[in-house]
Design a protein around this motif. Structure first.
Motif, PDB file in Angstrom:
ATOM      1  N   ARG A  23      18.389  -8.466 -11.653  1.00 29.72           N
ATOM      2  CA  ARG A  23      19.638  -9.114 -11.241  1.00 29.72           C
ATOM      3  C   ARG A  23      20.314  -9.555 -12.542  1.00 29.72           C
ATOM      4  O   ARG A  23      19.663 -10.136 -13.408  1.00 29.72           O
ATOM      5  N   VAL A  24      21.607  -9.273 -12.661  1.00 31.06           N
ATOM      6  CA  VAL A  24      22.343  -9.649 -13.864  1.00 31.06           C
ATOM      7  C   VAL A  24      23.438 -10.640 -13.494  1.00 31.06           C
ATOM      8  O   VAL A  24      24.264 -10.358 -12.620  1.00 31.06           O
ATOM      9  N   PHE A  25      23.421 -11.780 -14.166  1.00 33.02           N
ATOM     10  CA  PHE A  25      24.446 -12.804 -13.980  1.00 33.02           C
ATOM     11  C   PHE A  25      25.358 -12.782 -15.200  1.00 33.02           C
ATOM     12  O   PHE A  25      24.892 -12.962 -16.326  1.00 33.02           O
ATOM     13  N   PHE A  26      26.655 -12.550 -14.974  1.00 34.07           N
ATOM     14  CA  PHE A  26      27.631 -12.507 -16.058  1.00 34.07           C
ATOM     15  C   PHE A  26      28.342 -13.855 -16.151  1.00 34.07           C
ATOM     16  O   PHE A  26      29.119 -14.214 -15.253  1.00 34.07           O
ATOM     17  N   ALA A  27      28.053 -14.587 -17.206  1.00 32.91           N
ATOM     18  CA  ALA A  27      28.672 -15.894 -17.420  1.00 32.91           C
ATOM     19  C   ALA A  27      30.177 -15.736 -17.628  1.00 32.91           C
ATOM     20  O   ALA A  27      30.632 -14.759 -18.225  1.00 32.91           O
ATOM     21  N   GLN A  28      30.926 -16.712 -17.160  1.00 31.52           N
ATOM     22  CA  GLN A  28      32.359 -16.751 -17.410  1.00 31.52           C
ATOM     23  C   GLN A  28      32.597 -17.701 -18.572  1.00 31.52           C
ATOM     24  O   GLN A  28      32.174 -18.854 -18.527  1.00 31.52           O
ATOM     25  N   GLY A  29      33.230 -17.210 -19.620  1.00 30.57           N
ATOM     26  CA  GLY A  29      33.548 -18.025 -20.778  1.00 30.57           C
ATOM     27  C   GLY A  29      32.842 -17.537 -22.024  1.00 30.57           C
ATOM     28  O   GLY A  29      31.626 -17.382 -22.039  1.00 30.57           O
ATOM     29  N   CYS A  30      33.640 -17.269 -23.067  1.00 30.08           N
ATOM     30  CA  CYS A  30      33.065 -16.827 -24.339  1.00 30.08           C
ATOM     31  C   CYS A  30      34.020 -17.177 -25.467  1.00 30.08           C
ATOM     32  O   CYS A  30      35.210 -16.878 -25.386  1.00 30.08           O
ATOM     33  N   LYS A  31      33.483 -17.795 -26.506  1.00 30.51           N
ATOM     34  CA  LYS A  31      34.283 -18.172 -27.677  1.00 30.51           C
ATOM     35  C   LYS A  31      34.383 -17.045 -28.695  1.00 30.51           C
ATOM     36  O   LYS A  31      35.236 -17.073 -29.564  1.00 30.51           O
ATOM     37  N   HIS A  32      33.489 -16.063 -28.625  1.00 29.85           N
ATOM     38  CA  HIS A  32      33.405 -15.043 -29.679  1.00 29.85           C
ATOM     39  C   HIS A  32      34.559 -14.048 -29.650  1.00 29.85           C
ATOM     40  O   HIS A  32      35.037 -13.633 -30.696  1.00 29.85           O
ATOM     41  N   LYS A  33      34.972 -13.639 -28.442  1.00 27.33           N
ATOM     42  CA  LYS A  33      36.099 -12.713 -28.268  1.00 27.33           C
ATOM     43  C   LYS A  33      36.008 -11.517 -29.216  1.00 27.33           C
ATOM     44  O   LYS A  33      36.953 -11.199 -29.946  1.00 27.33           O
ATOM     45  N   CYS A  34      34.867 -10.840 -29.203  1.00 24.15           N
ATOM     46  CA  CYS A  34      34.631  -9.699 -30.092  1.00 24.15           C
ATOM     47  C   CYS A  34      35.610  -8.560 -29.799  1.00 24.15           C
ATOM     48  O   CYS A  34      35.859  -8.228 -28.637  1.00 24.15           O
ATOM     49  N   PRO A  64      11.930  -8.805  -3.413  1.00 24.22           N
ATOM     50  CA  PRO A  64      10.692  -8.405  -4.095  1.00 24.22           C
ATOM     51  C   PRO A  64      10.864  -7.200  -5.032  1.00 24.22           C
ATOM     52  O   PRO A  64       9.981  -6.931  -5.847  1.00 24.22           O
ATOM     53  N   MET A  65      11.989  -6.490  -4.947  1.00 21.16           N
ATOM     54  CA  MET A  65      12.238  -5.343  -5.831  1.00 21.16           C
ATOM     55  C   MET A  65      12.557  -5.774  -7.264  1.00 21.16           C
ATOM     56  O   MET A  65      12.360  -5.012  -8.197  1.00 21.16           O
ATOM     57  N   LEU A  66      13.048  -7.004  -7.422  1.00 22.69           N
ATOM     58  CA  LEU A  66      13.481  -7.461  -8.744  1.00 22.69           C
ATOM     59  C   LEU A  66      12.295  -7.831  -9.623  1.00 22.69           C
ATOM     60  O   LEU A  66      11.421  -8.594  -9.217  1.00 22.69           O
ATOM     61  N   LYS A  67      12.291  -7.289 -10.842  1.00 18.82           N
ATOM     62  CA  LYS A  67      11.236  -7.583 -11.819  1.00 18.82           C
ATOM     63  C   LYS A  67      11.724  -8.568 -12.877  1.00 18.82           C
ATOM     64  O   LYS A  67      10.940  -9.099 -13.653  1.00 18.82           O
ATOM     65  N   GLY A  68      13.036  -8.764 -12.917  1.00 18.72           N
ATOM     66  CA  GLY A  68      13.562  -9.656 -13.930  1.00 18.72           C
ATOM     67  C   GLY A  68      15.007 -10.034 -13.677  1.00 18.72           C
ATOM     68  O   GLY A  68      15.648  -9.552 -12.740  1.00 18.72           O
ATOM     69  N   VAL A  69      15.489 -10.908 -14.552  1.00 20.51           N
ATOM     70  CA  VAL A  69      16.856 -11.421 -14.495  1.00 20.51           C
ATOM     71  C   VAL A  69      17.437 -11.332 -15.899  1.00 20.51           C
ATOM     72  O   VAL A  69      16.743 -11.586 -16.889  1.00 20.51           O
ATOM     73  N   THR A  70      18.708 -10.955 -15.976  1.00 25.10           N
ATOM     74  CA  THR A  70      19.398 -10.904 -17.261  1.00 25.10           C
ATOM     75  C   THR A  70      20.634 -11.789 -17.189  1.00 25.10           C
ATOM     76  O   THR A  70      21.388 -11.729 -16.216  1.00 25.10           O
ATOM     77  N   PHE A  71      20.809 -12.612 -18.218  1.00 27.10           N
ATOM     78  CA  PHE A  71      22.015 -13.429 -18.364  1.00 27.10           C
ATOM     79  C   PHE A  71      22.887 -12.739 -19.408  1.00 27.10           C
ATOM     80  O   PHE A  71      22.457 -12.512 -20.534  1.00 27.10           O
TER      81      PHE A  71
END
Length: 168
Positions: A23-34, A64-71
């Motif tokens: 499962r991937v959670f995409f944070a809202q907000g970033c100062k880097h603006k690459c 139960p299918m999920l093995k991990g989480v990514t931020f």
């Protein structure tokens, strides 16, 4: 404690943001603006949607299918309190946790001395992909990162040994 997080989006079942089904959670907000950022719509701190973390956690743990989480992001470090809360719950359930950030690991080590939330987030993650995306170092053949300056770091070993352990 406020149990909400501002997210730009969620990838419910991903095979490209770390090993295994995640499962991937995409944070809202970033100062880097690459320049050339893959997710420029995540830069604003006012966009996205405010979501209940306990519901997000339960939904992951019920699959139960999920093995991990990514931020990912945006930059999860900008909401370290929320992502630390979720990371702690996911780690307790023995899920593998990856985090992407534009900050370097060295900068996070410095910041965690003053910020308990960053310390808790680091202590509950397995892998950190650090560094800003650099368009001049872009390489589409890289696995799990976008530019050659970014590192895939084993956080547990790096914290334990006191030096950066790069994997991959």
């Amino acid at each position: 404690m406020n149990k909400t997080v501002r997210l730009a989006g969620i990838a419910y079942e991903s095979l490209v943001n770390g090993p295994g089904m995640r499962r991937v959670f995409f944070a809202q907000g970033c100062k880097h603006k690459c320049e050339g950022c893959f997710n420029p719509e995540t830069h604003s701190f006012d966009g996205g949607e405010i979501m209940d973390m306990d519901k997000l956690i339960k939904d992951v743990l019920d699959n139960p299918m999920l093995k991990g989480v990514t931020f990912s992001g945006g930059d999860p470090i900008e909401q370290a309190h929320s992502f630390a809360y979720m990371a702690k719950a996911f780690k307790k359930a023995n899920l593998n946790i990856w985090c992407y950030t534009g900050y370097t690991f060295e900068k996070l080590l410095e910041l965690m001395k003053k910020n308990e939330n960053i310390r808790m987030l680091l202590n509950n993650m397995d892998v950190l992909v650090d560094g800003r995306f650099e368009i001049m170092n872009r390489n589409e053949e890289l696995k799990f990162k976008g530019s050659t300056n970014q590192r895939i770091i084993d956080v547990k070993k790096s914290l334990e040994y006191g030096n950066i352990i790069v994997i991959g």
